[in-house]
Design a protein around this motif. Structure first.
Motif, PDB file in Angstrom:
ATOM      1  N   VAL A   1      24.302  14.267  53.782  1.00 20.53           N
ATOM      2  CA  VAL A   1      25.063  13.494  52.803  1.00 20.53           C
ATOM      3  C   VAL A   1      24.164  12.361  52.316  1.00 20.53           C
ATOM      4  O   VAL A   1      23.974  11.361  53.023  1.00 20.53           O
TER       5      VAL A   1
ATOM      6  N   VAL B   1      30.659  12.441  55.857  1.00 22.06           N
ATOM      7  CA  VAL B   1      29.804  11.646  56.752  1.00 22.06           C
ATOM      8  C   VAL B   1      30.127  11.984  58.211  1.00 22.06           C
ATOM      9  O   VAL B   1      29.229  12.185  59.035  1.00 22.06           O
TER      10      VAL B   1
ATOM     11  N   GLN C   1      28.748  15.148  59.326  1.00 24.68           N
ATOM     12  CA  GLN C   1      27.292  15.054  59.488  1.00 24.68           C
ATOM     13  C   GLN C   1      26.950  14.125  60.676  1.00 24.68           C
ATOM     14  O   GLN C   1      25.822  13.670  60.816  1.00 24.68           O
ATOM     15  N   SER C   2      27.958  13.877  61.529  1.00 21.32           N
ATOM     16  CA  SER C   2      27.803  13.059  62.741  1.00 21.32           C
ATOM     17  C   SER C   2      27.501  11.589  62.457  1.00 21.32           C
ATOM     18  O   SER C   2      26.986  10.878  63.320  1.00 21.32           O
ATOM     19  N   GLY C   3      27.789  11.151  61.244  1.00 21.07           N
ATOM     20  CA  GLY C   3      27.697   9.730  60.951  1.00 21.07           C
ATOM     21  C   GLY C   3      28.973   9.019  61.378  1.00 21.07           C
ATOM     22  O   GLY C   3      29.965   9.671  61.719  1.00 21.07           O
TER      23      GLY C   3
ATOM     24  N   GLY D   1      21.397   7.875  53.188  1.00 24.54           N
ATOM     25  CA  GLY D   1      22.427   8.789  53.619  1.00 24.54           C
ATOM     26  C   GLY D   1      22.244   9.201  55.064  1.00 24.54           C
ATOM     27  O   GLY D   1      21.558   8.514  55.829  1.00 24.54           O
ATOM     28  N   VAL D   2      22.886  10.314  55.415  1.00 23.79           N
ATOM     29  CA  VAL D   2      22.923  10.730  56.818  1.00 23.79           C
ATOM     30  C   VAL D   2      22.543  12.201  56.964  1.00 23.79           C
ATOM     31  O   VAL D   2      22.958  13.043  56.173  1.00 23.79           O
TER      32      VAL D   2
ATOM     33  N   LYS E   1      21.749   5.038  63.995  1.00 28.06           N
ATOM     34  CA  LYS E   1      22.926   5.771  63.558  1.00 28.06           C
ATOM     35  C   LYS E   1      23.340   5.355  62.150  1.00 28.06           C
ATOM     36  O   LYS E   1      23.292   4.173  61.789  1.00 28.06           O
ATOM     37  N   TYR E   2      23.803   6.335  61.389  1.00 27.95           N
ATOM     38  CA  TYR E   2      24.305   6.058  60.050  1.00 27.95           C
ATOM     39  C   TYR E   2      25.742   5.551  60.126  1.00 27.95           C
ATOM     40  O   TYR E   2      26.590   6.172  60.773  1.00 27.95           O
TER      41      TYR E   2
ATOM     42  N   LYS F   1      22.291  14.791  60.347  1.00 26.97           N
ATOM     43  CA  LYS F   1      22.489  14.938  61.796  1.00 26.97           C
ATOM     44  C   LYS F   1      22.741  13.592  62.471  1.00 26.97           C
ATOM     45  O   LYS F   1      22.162  13.314  63.542  1.00 26.97           O
ATOM     46  N   GLY F   2      23.548  12.777  61.859  1.00 38.60           N
ATOM     47  CA  GLY F   2      23.905  11.480  62.447  1.00 38.60           C
ATOM     48  C   GLY F   2      22.882  10.393  62.224  1.00 38.60           C
ATOM     49  O   GLY F   2      23.176   9.212  62.385  1.00 38.60           O
ATOM     50  N   LYS F   3      21.653  10.775  61.838  1.00 34.12           N
ATOM     51  CA  LYS F   3      20.573   9.804  61.653  1.00 34.12           C
ATOM     52  C   LYS F   3      20.623   9.186  60.261  1.00 34.12           C
ATOM     53  O   LYS F   3      20.887   9.870  59.268  1.00 34.12           O
ATOM     54  N   TYR F   4      20.307   7.917  60.216  1.00 33.62           N
ATOM     55  CA  TYR F   4      20.241   7.223  58.940  1.00 33.62           C
ATOM     56  C   TYR F   4      18.911   7.518  58.263  1.00 33.62           C
ATOM     57  O   TYR F   4      17.849   7.360  58.876  1.00 33.62           O
TER      58      TYR F   4
END
Lengths: 202, 202
Positions: free
Chosen positions: B54, A128, A131-133, B92-93, A97-98, B95-98
């Protein structure tokens, strides 16, 4: 002291021992600790060494105007200025997760002034979040030795309130009610990842 | 030209039109485009404006030695040096992923020299991968106008090979076989997010 791990990573705790600290003069009880930034950098090195999370502080943005080359090997910057950050100070990854946050200290014992957060930082954290971060601020009341995690959604609520009725700070009581306390320890000193686990169910 | 979106965000494409470009002298076919960094910054602004991702380039790390205060309002840095980055240039991010990457150009038409990547950057990307983040390099062969995404696992394989048999580059053919081409367009210019979607099934 440097701890060498079998995976080749190192973790060197900052060498500020209680013994050293007590020898410093004019140090009030509340300031015995390091700054929040020092604490976070130390915690991030701990997380990295233990494969818990990869979080780094971003470099300070600087606008370079003049560069000289006195020798072949190294460029010398002779004129530069600090420029305003367009994002937050910290970001990284925890369990894929970000995560993204800004960290601020206040000497107030009753409220956190919102002027500590820039509008573009708020916008960035909202982006962020969209973007679900995971985006939040870490707020330390230095005189109370207490530190809280406040999610961007809450921060946004208080920001909107400021725009609506002019109230320019978040009361400590409100942060106690809507934020999450971060227990201070030794390794890591500011275990915000533990709080993230609980708050965001990771 | 600035595009204003209803959500209050803006997207300003760089104003380098084909018309302008053709007026520049001594420009070979392969160099008509902007640098990879320009292309990525433009693409990241596009992603931000369209709520796609992002991603920001980190500020260049600088070691500040001397600061003067000629006026109250602004600090003037009079001695500073470029310092080596401890991580990659972009993160960045999506869909929640780093996501985390380094971007490099080479003028070679046959291979990508591994000296373009620093060891600590490789280590950082491996740490991100261990933490279930998405890490990769974007490699552009400027003379071929072709750009590839290469996952950290592949990069690590070629790095290990270098340590084992001394082969200091990745052949273009290998990158074609183990990397993923990024189609160049106008908006965004380097649509690496589209490639990420396919490669990492997001």
């Amino acid at each position: 002291m440097t701890i060498n791990y079998s995976n080749g990573k190192k973790y060197t705790p900052l060498t500020t021992t209680p013994k050293k600290l007590t020898s410093l003069k004019k140090m009030s009880h509340s300031k015995r600790g390091m700054s929040l930034e020092d604490d976070l950098n130390d915690s991030n090195r701990y997380y990295l060494a233990h494969n818990i999370a990869v979080v780094h502080k971003k470099p300070t943005p600087i606008k370079i105007v003049k560069v000289k080359y006195p020798s072949r090997s190294q460029a010398l910057i002779t004129e530069a200025y600090f420029s305003q950050a367009s994002t937050t100070d910290y970001n990284g990854v925890f369990k894929g997760k970000y995560i993204d946050f800004e960290a601020k200290e206040t000497t107030s014992s009753t409220a956190f002034p919102l002027k500590n957060i820039h509008e573009h930082q708020l916008k960035h954290m909202l982006q962020v979040h969209e973007q679900s971060g995971i985006a939040f601020v870490i707020i330390r009341f230095t005189n109370l030795s207490s530190t809280y995690l406040l999610d961007i959604k809450q921060l946004h609520y208080y920001w909107q309130r400021m725009l609506n009725d002019g109230r320019k700070s978040i009361a400590l009581k409100e942060i106690e009610a809507t934020g999450h306390p971060i227990i201070l320890g030794y390794h890591p000193r500011v275990d915000y990842i533990q709080v993230i686990k609980n708050v965001y169910h990771l």
